[in-house]
Design a protein around this motif. Sequence first.
Motif, PDB file in Angstrom:
ATOM      1  N   LYS A 164       0.816  -1.210   0.000  1.00 53.26           N
ATOM      2  CA  LYS A 164       0.000   0.000   0.000  1.00 53.26           C
ATOM      3  C   LYS A 164       0.851   1.261   0.000  1.00 53.26           C
ATOM      4  O   LYS A 164       0.355   2.351  -0.257  1.00 53.26           O
ATOM      5  CB  LYS A 164      -0.928   0.009   1.218  1.00 53.26           C
ATOM      6  CG  LYS A 164      -1.980  -1.082   1.213  1.00 53.26           C
ATOM      7  CD  LYS A 164      -2.844  -1.006   2.455  1.00 53.26           C
ATOM      8  CE  LYS A 164      -3.914  -2.094   2.452  1.00 53.26           C
ATOM      9  NZ  LYS A 164      -4.760  -2.039   3.678  1.00 53.26           N
ATOM     10  N   THR A 224       1.804   6.914  -0.416  1.00 56.18           N
ATOM     11  CA  THR A 224       0.685   6.045  -0.073  1.00 56.18           C
ATOM     12  C   THR A 224      -0.323   6.050  -1.211  1.00 56.18           C
ATOM     13  O   THR A 224      -0.818   7.112  -1.606  1.00 56.18           O
ATOM     14  CB  THR A 224       0.012   6.514   1.226  1.00 56.18           C
ATOM     15  OG1 THR A 224       0.995   6.601   2.264  1.00 56.18           O
ATOM     16  CG2 THR A 224      -1.072   5.538   1.653  1.00 56.18           C
ATOM     17  N   PHE A 225      -0.614   4.880  -1.728  1.00 59.19           N
ATOM     18  CA  PHE A 225      -1.545   4.768  -2.850  1.00 59.19           C
ATOM     19  C   PHE A 225      -2.981   4.979  -2.362  1.00 59.19           C
ATOM     20  O   PHE A 225      -3.403   4.409  -1.355  1.00 59.19           O
ATOM     21  CB  PHE A 225      -1.414   3.396  -3.515  1.00 59.19           C
ATOM     22  CG  PHE A 225      -0.088   3.182  -4.181  1.00 59.19           C
ATOM     23  CD1 PHE A 225       0.086   3.483  -5.520  1.00 59.19           C
ATOM     24  CD2 PHE A 225       0.996   2.685  -3.463  1.00 59.19           C
ATOM     25  CE1 PHE A 225       1.311   3.277  -6.146  1.00 59.19           C
ATOM     26  CE2 PHE A 225       2.226   2.478  -4.078  1.00 59.19           C
ATOM     27  CZ  PHE A 225       2.379   2.781  -5.419  1.00 59.19           C
ATOM     28  N   GLY A 226      -3.718   5.824  -3.078  1.00 61.74           N
ATOM     29  CA  GLY A 226      -5.128   6.028  -2.795  1.00 61.74           C
ATOM     30  C   GLY A 226      -5.428   6.944  -1.637  1.00 61.74           C
ATOM     31  O   GLY A 226      -6.564   6.981  -1.150  1.00 61.74           O
ATOM     32  N   GLU A 227      -4.417   7.697  -1.135  1.00 64.79           N
ATOM     33  CA  GLU A 227      -4.653   8.617  -0.025  1.00 64.79           C
ATOM     34  C   GLU A 227      -4.169  10.011  -0.395  1.00 64.79           C
ATOM     35  O   GLU A 227      -3.332  10.192  -1.278  1.00 64.79           O
ATOM     36  CB  GLU A 227      -3.943   8.139   1.249  1.00 64.79           C
ATOM     37  CG  GLU A 227      -4.563   6.920   1.894  1.00 64.79           C
ATOM     38  CD  GLU A 227      -3.954   6.637   3.257  1.00 64.79           C
ATOM     39  OE1 GLU A 227      -3.178   7.484   3.747  1.00 64.79           O
ATOM     40  OE2 GLU A 227      -4.250   5.575   3.831  1.00 64.79           O
ATOM     41  N   GLU A 228      -4.712  11.010   0.288  1.00 63.82           N
ATOM     42  CA  GLU A 228      -4.285  12.395   0.117  1.00 63.82           C
ATOM     43  C   GLU A 228      -3.829  12.943   1.474  1.00 63.82           C
ATOM     44  O   GLU A 228      -4.528  12.782   2.479  1.00 63.82           O
ATOM     45  CB  GLU A 228      -5.442  13.236  -0.437  1.00 63.82           C
ATOM     46  CG  GLU A 228      -5.878  12.862  -1.840  1.00 63.82           C
ATOM     47  CD  GLU A 228      -4.841  13.185  -2.903  1.00 63.82           C
ATOM     48  OE1 GLU A 228      -3.944  14.012  -2.601  1.00 63.82           O
ATOM     49  OE2 GLU A 228      -4.919  12.625  -3.995  1.00 63.82           O
ATOM     50  N   THR A 288      -0.536  12.188  -0.910  1.00 64.70           N
ATOM     51  CA  THR A 288       0.062  10.896  -1.222  1.00 64.70           C
ATOM     52  C   THR A 288       1.503  10.776  -0.754  1.00 64.70           C
ATOM     53  O   THR A 288       1.971   9.680  -0.477  1.00 64.70           O
ATOM     54  CB  THR A 288       0.014  10.648  -2.734  1.00 64.70           C
ATOM     55  OG1 THR A 288       0.687  11.729  -3.409  1.00 64.70           O
ATOM     56  CG2 THR A 288      -1.425  10.582  -3.223  1.00 64.70           C
TER      57      THR A 288
END
Length: 642
Positions: free
Chosen positions: A359, A374-378, A380
């Motif tokens: 992840k 981090t993939f898929g988070e803000e 990133t």
Amino acid sequence: MAQGREVDDSPYSVVASNASLSVRWVQGFPKQNVHFINDSTICYPSGNFIIFINIATKKKTVLQCMNGIVGVVATNVPYEVVAFSDRKLKPLIYIYNFPGLTKRIKLKGNVLLDYTLLAFSYCGNYLASYSSLPEFELALWNWELGVILCKKSQPGMDVSQMTFNPMNWRQLCLSSPSSVTVWTIERSNQEHYFKARPAKLPTEDGSFFDEKDLIFPNSLPKDLMYGPVLPLSAIAGLVGEEAETFRPKDDLYPLLHPTMHCWTPTSDLYVGCEEGHLLLISGETLKVTVLNKAEDIPSVDGRHLISPITIVYQKGGVLASGIDGFVYSFIIKDSTYRIEDFLEVEQPVECLMFSPSYKMLLIQTDKGSVYIYTFGEEPTLDKVLEACDGQFQSIDFITPGNEYCITLTYSGEACIWCLEDGAFVSRINLNTPTTVLACSPSSLSVAVGTVAGSVHFFDIQDAKSPQEVHKAFLSESSIQLLVYDQRGLYLLAGTPEGYIFIINAKPSSSFEVLGFVEVHKGILQISTVSVLETDIVEVMVLSSLPETERSSLEIFTLPIILPQVSAKCVNQRGSMRSEFIHKFLYETEHSLSSAVLSFQSDRIYGFCSEVPYICSYLIPKNVGQNLSLPSFILAIKTDTLY
């Protein structure tokens, strides 16, 4: 900061374990690759310690190696253990649990000098190690039992990367700038064996040469009426094994130079090369395929012409980086690939690594800064560790107060740290080569010496926002030493040419240069005695006398009224008059590496590196106050301190 200590089995470990001092925190930056120990913690070696950082909280934990500098490090995520070697003669490998930091086992092999690589298998209890000179030995350990299962020596082969196949622990890849070799671990009952299979790399232009060209002459005759075409070894008259491996000296085919490799879920290998080529190597047949870059619109700044420094596998291709500070996504289909921009980083990227859960992507720069994507988070991208620009040159406590300390790097970057937990507070960069710093005990100011011979002064009343307030050029030589007296009245700046500059330490005086004192060249140390009951500051300068293998000690005094009468105390050159500063010269029979004045100014304590104790010297009371008098040799070891 939590701390663990690696315990040595030597008799001296008892003394060390009973010491009252303990490490509160360690501030260092990675020079080797950073590793995940679990999904939320990374670790790396720094000096005598391994530093663990929690990615979310930034909290640090340290493990100390009692046998000196930590060598190479590897982690095993399923078991949550870390392995590291020490860097002493006949090094050992230690394996510790995390987060308990308790020793699991100590591995002892037959390596003489150093381990260069360690790698855990992704399943099972196997650890591979590789050593440098003189063995160049690859060894496979059962680390839980502490035994070597098999080993193989490769004389002269320096290996840059070693990894287990994540899908098959019986395969191990070793790559170097000149070769890629897949080692198969064969097992019969309890016996283990290494079998090496080198990959045949293409030439520098990405083409494959015909092996026939290595055996037969370059130009084959069309008419064979004069007999069969003979191999080159036969023409040279060679027989036996030498004939099979013979190649003419000028018959060279420069090959590609691998820089990094990674395994795929299908047990194949992607290999990045210095020349910019990307190779696919079959893990079963070792067939090498040169992947071709798909035709696309070239980048305006030419960034896509990269030489991968580090690569990691991702679904459908690899992530790669070069020296331009960008991370690229290589989308691979069949034998072609296209490049897409993935992420921009401020500095050249040296290492990429996925977290165990895939992840997060760890990004390590060449200076040692660490980012987590981090993939898929803000947002990133999170900066976990920001490295200082270069190696630490000097450090001092910020006084008055006991909250902060300040460090200095060669490039001129000064960083302020919290004494409680080592947290970063602020930084200021001079962008010029520097040598030394000193903090004033009387004001919140810092002096920094440079290679160019200047002294810069910082105002640090606000630790979070230091400001440069003054600059004084002293000499064309570099500033070697900066010392404040205990009351913070004067700043003494020493140069290699034997000049001690006296500077008013009060910021209200704009750090006025009051004059200089000439001493012997090769200054080693400046010591001062400045007590409240007196109206003078006593200064002692230690210098080396290499021609006589002795040391000189020059003592002079500075009155506290010097700033008011400085014009009368210096000559036209700015040199302090001898009759005003009462300068005395002494010599010791031994070469000292360090010396200080006692607070009673009647004794000198010196350390000689040739003997393991501190010596005490009484200062003669019947010394004349004239420099023209002969030098006095001090009585040595009147009182020896242990």
